[in-house]
Design an enzyme around this catalytic site. Structure first.
Site, short mmCIF file in Angstrom:
data_model
loop_
_atom_site.label_atom_id
_atom_site.label_comp_id
_atom_site.label_asym_id
_atom_site.label_seq_id
_atom_site.Cartn_x
_atom_site.Cartn_y
_atom_site.Cartn_z
N HIS A 19 0.82 -1.22 0.00
CA HIS A 19 0.00 0.00 0.00
C HIS A 19 0.85 1.27 0.00
O HIS A 19 0.40 2.32 -0.44
CB HIS A 19 -1.00 -0.05 1.17
CG HIS A 19 -1.95 -1.21 1.04
ND1 HIS A 19 -2.43 -1.93 2.11
CD2 HIS A 19 -2.49 -1.81 -0.07
CE1 HIS A 19 -3.24 -2.90 1.68
NE2 HIS A 19 -3.28 -2.85 0.36
N HIS A 42 -7.77 -7.98 -7.95
CA HIS A 42 -8.07 -8.87 -6.82
C HIS A 42 -8.28 -7.95 -5.61
O HIS A 42 -7.36 -7.73 -4.82
CB HIS A 42 -6.93 -9.84 -6.55
CG HIS A 42 -6.66 -10.80 -7.67
ND1 HIS A 42 -6.16 -10.40 -8.89
CD2 HIS A 42 -6.82 -12.14 -7.75
CE1 HIS A 42 -6.03 -11.47 -9.67
NE2 HIS A 42 -6.42 -12.54 -9.00
N SER A 100 -6.61 -2.15 -0.38
CA SER A 100 -6.20 -1.34 -1.54
C SER A 100 -7.35 -0.53 -2.17
O SER A 100 -7.14 0.63 -2.54
CB SER A 100 -5.52 -2.22 -2.59
OG SER A 100 -6.31 -3.36 -2.91
N GLU A 118 -13.63 -8.80 -7.54
CA GLU A 118 -13.38 -9.74 -6.43
C GLU A 118 -14.31 -10.93 -6.65
O GLU A 118 -15.48 -10.75 -7.00
CB GLU A 118 -13.69 -9.02 -5.10
CG GLU A 118 -13.73 -9.92 -3.89
CD GLU A 118 -12.47 -10.73 -3.65
OE1 GLU A 118 -11.36 -10.19 -3.71
OE2 GLU A 118 -12.60 -11.96 -3.42
N GLY A 144 -10.39 -11.49 -12.04
CA GLY A 144 -9.49 -10.35 -12.15
C GLY A 144 -8.63 -10.39 -13.40
O GLY A 144 -8.39 -9.36 -14.04
N ASP A 164 -3.05 -8.42 -7.35
CA ASP A 164 -2.72 -8.87 -5.99
C ASP A 164 -3.41 -10.20 -5.68
O ASP A 164 -4.26 -10.28 -4.78
CB ASP A 164 -3.17 -7.75 -5.02
CG ASP A 164 -2.82 -8.06 -3.58
OD1 ASP A 164 -1.95 -8.91 -3.33
OD2 ASP A 164 -3.44 -7.45 -2.69
N1 SAM Z 1 -5.83 -6.21 -2.93
C1 SAM Z 1 -6.40 -6.38 -1.60
C2 SAM Z 1 -5.80 -5.37 -0.67
O1 SAM Z 1 -4.63 -5.01 -0.85
O2 SAM Z 1 -6.50 -4.93 0.24
C3 SAM Z 1 -6.19 -7.79 -1.09
C4 SAM Z 1 -6.53 -8.89 -2.02
S1 SAM Z 1 -6.26 -10.52 -1.44
C5 SAM Z 1 -4.53 -10.65 -1.35
C6 SAM Z 1 -6.65 -11.47 -2.87
C7 SAM Z 1 -8.13 -11.52 -3.19
O3 SAM Z 1 -8.30 -12.08 -4.50
C8 SAM Z 1 -8.96 -12.40 -2.27
O4 SAM Z 1 -9.96 -11.63 -1.67
C9 SAM Z 1 -9.58 -13.48 -3.19
O5 SAM Z 1 -10.90 -13.81 -2.84
C10 SAM Z 1 -9.54 -12.78 -4.53
N2 SAM Z 1 -9.47 -13.65 -5.74
C11 SAM Z 1 -8.92 -14.88 -5.88
N3 SAM Z 1 -8.93 -15.26 -7.17
C12 SAM Z 1 -9.50 -14.24 -7.87
C13 SAM Z 1 -9.75 -14.02 -9.25
N4 SAM Z 1 -9.42 -14.93 -10.18
N5 SAM Z 1 -10.32 -12.85 -9.61
C14 SAM Z 1 -10.65 -11.91 -8.70
N6 SAM Z 1 -10.42 -12.06 -7.37
C15 SAM Z 1 -9.85 -13.20 -6.96
#
Ligand code: SAM
Length: 280
Positions: A19, A42, A100, A118, A144, A164
């Site tokens: 971040h 993500h 994020s 998401e 994503g 992410d």
């Molecule tokens: N970017 C966020 C932050 O910094 O606050 C944190 C994201 S977390 C590391 C990863 C997220 O990706 C999870 O909530 C998960 O459910 C989601 N996820 C997993 N596979 C995905 C996909 N193919 N497309 C979108 N989201 C996905």
């Protein structure tokens, strides 16, 4: 398979690094009046309660954001990020951590836009709820990686793309490279910021080789390790790979990385890395 929940990890050292870099890139994009797109592939739930069962169980934020947010010797480069965290904790107690999308929501201007995806059935409605009243944002329950094809280039031809993934499936290491090359084909001037965990160093070496092999140039690696590399102790470090970084980012990180390392790892173990994987 969607077993990963960011609520267990929100505000940890990896989030602090991610971040910080995200906010510095956004602040650089804001130096021009022209609008830009913030695409978060993500996005997670958006807001994390640090007194929740998930966050309390791991206590990871105690060794992350809790160590720095009230320091009175913050480098200027951390002001935008910590300002966003403070916005959600006006009582002076650290109760919430903005993910994020909420950091972007705080920092973006009226003319900018957010595109957030998401997939998780519990986190998606939370994220959508956060942005219900924000006309700049579009929130979708969608894959994503597909967004890197579907949403690029943005009409403004300016943008930050944050990638992410949880890396809970091994194929994420290939999917990110594939996704970035698809995005780059459509939008070669965008800034791409990819987060990675160091669990097995060999996986990251491979990831960097695969990125090099795409032929994309201007790839900067920023890493913060809290422990020495080890294949037995979970995540020892995390990093951001930034394609087309704003010109100031490398210089900013030369100040911020050692400061963060010292503040987050009082024992001094681990390391920092600031390295051009591929230069100009
Ligand atoms: N970017 C966020 C932050 O910094 O606050 C944190 C994201 S977390 C590391 C990863 C997220 O990706 C999870 O909530 C998960 O459910 C989601 N996820 C997993 N596979 C995905 C996909 N193919 N497309 C979108 N989201 C996905």
């Amino acid at each position: 398979m969607l077993s990963y929940r960011h609520s267990f990890h929100a505000g940890n050292h990896a989030d602090v690094l991610k971040h910080t870099v995200q906010s510095l890139i956004i602040e650089s994009l804001k130096e021009k009046d022209k609008p830009f797109l913030y695409l978060d592939t993500h996005a997670g739930a958006g807001r994390y309660q640090l007194s929740s069962e998930h966050a309390e169980r791991t206590g990871e934020y105690l060794e992350g954001i809790a160590r720095i947010w009230q320091r009175d010797d913050l480098p200027a480069e951390l002001e935008a990020y910590i300002g966003a965290v403070t916005h959600f904790n006006r009582s002076g107690q650290l109760r919430y951590y903005p993910g994020s999308p909420l950091i972007a929501r705080q920092l973006l201007r009226e003319q900018d836009s957010l595109q957030l995806t998401e997939l998780h059935p519990s986190d998606f409605p939370l994220l959508r709820g956060e942005f219900q009243k924000d006309s700049r944002a579009r929130v979708e329950r969608a894959d994503g990686y597909q967004q890197l094809k579907a949403k690029l280039p943005p009409p403004s031809r300016r943008g930050l793309i944050l990638i992410d993934p949880p890396y809970e499936i091994k194929s994420d290491y290939q999917a990110v490279v594939q996704g970035i090359s698809e995005g780059y084909k459509r939008f070669a001037t965008g800034t791409y910021a990819l987060w990675y965990p160091v669990v097995l160093r060999a996986q990251i070496k491979r990831l960097l080789k695969d990125l090099e092999a795409t032929g994309i140039r201007r790839i900067l690696q920023i890493e913060l390790a809290v422990r020495p590399d080890s294949d037995q102790r979970g995540m020892t470090a995390s990093g951001m790979i930034v394609i087309n970084p704003p010109w100031k980012l490398e210089q900013q990180m030369t100040t911020v990385l050692p400061w963060l390392h010292k503040a987050l790892v009082p024992s001094g173990t681990g390391h920092t890395t600031l390295n051009w994987v591929v230069p100009e």
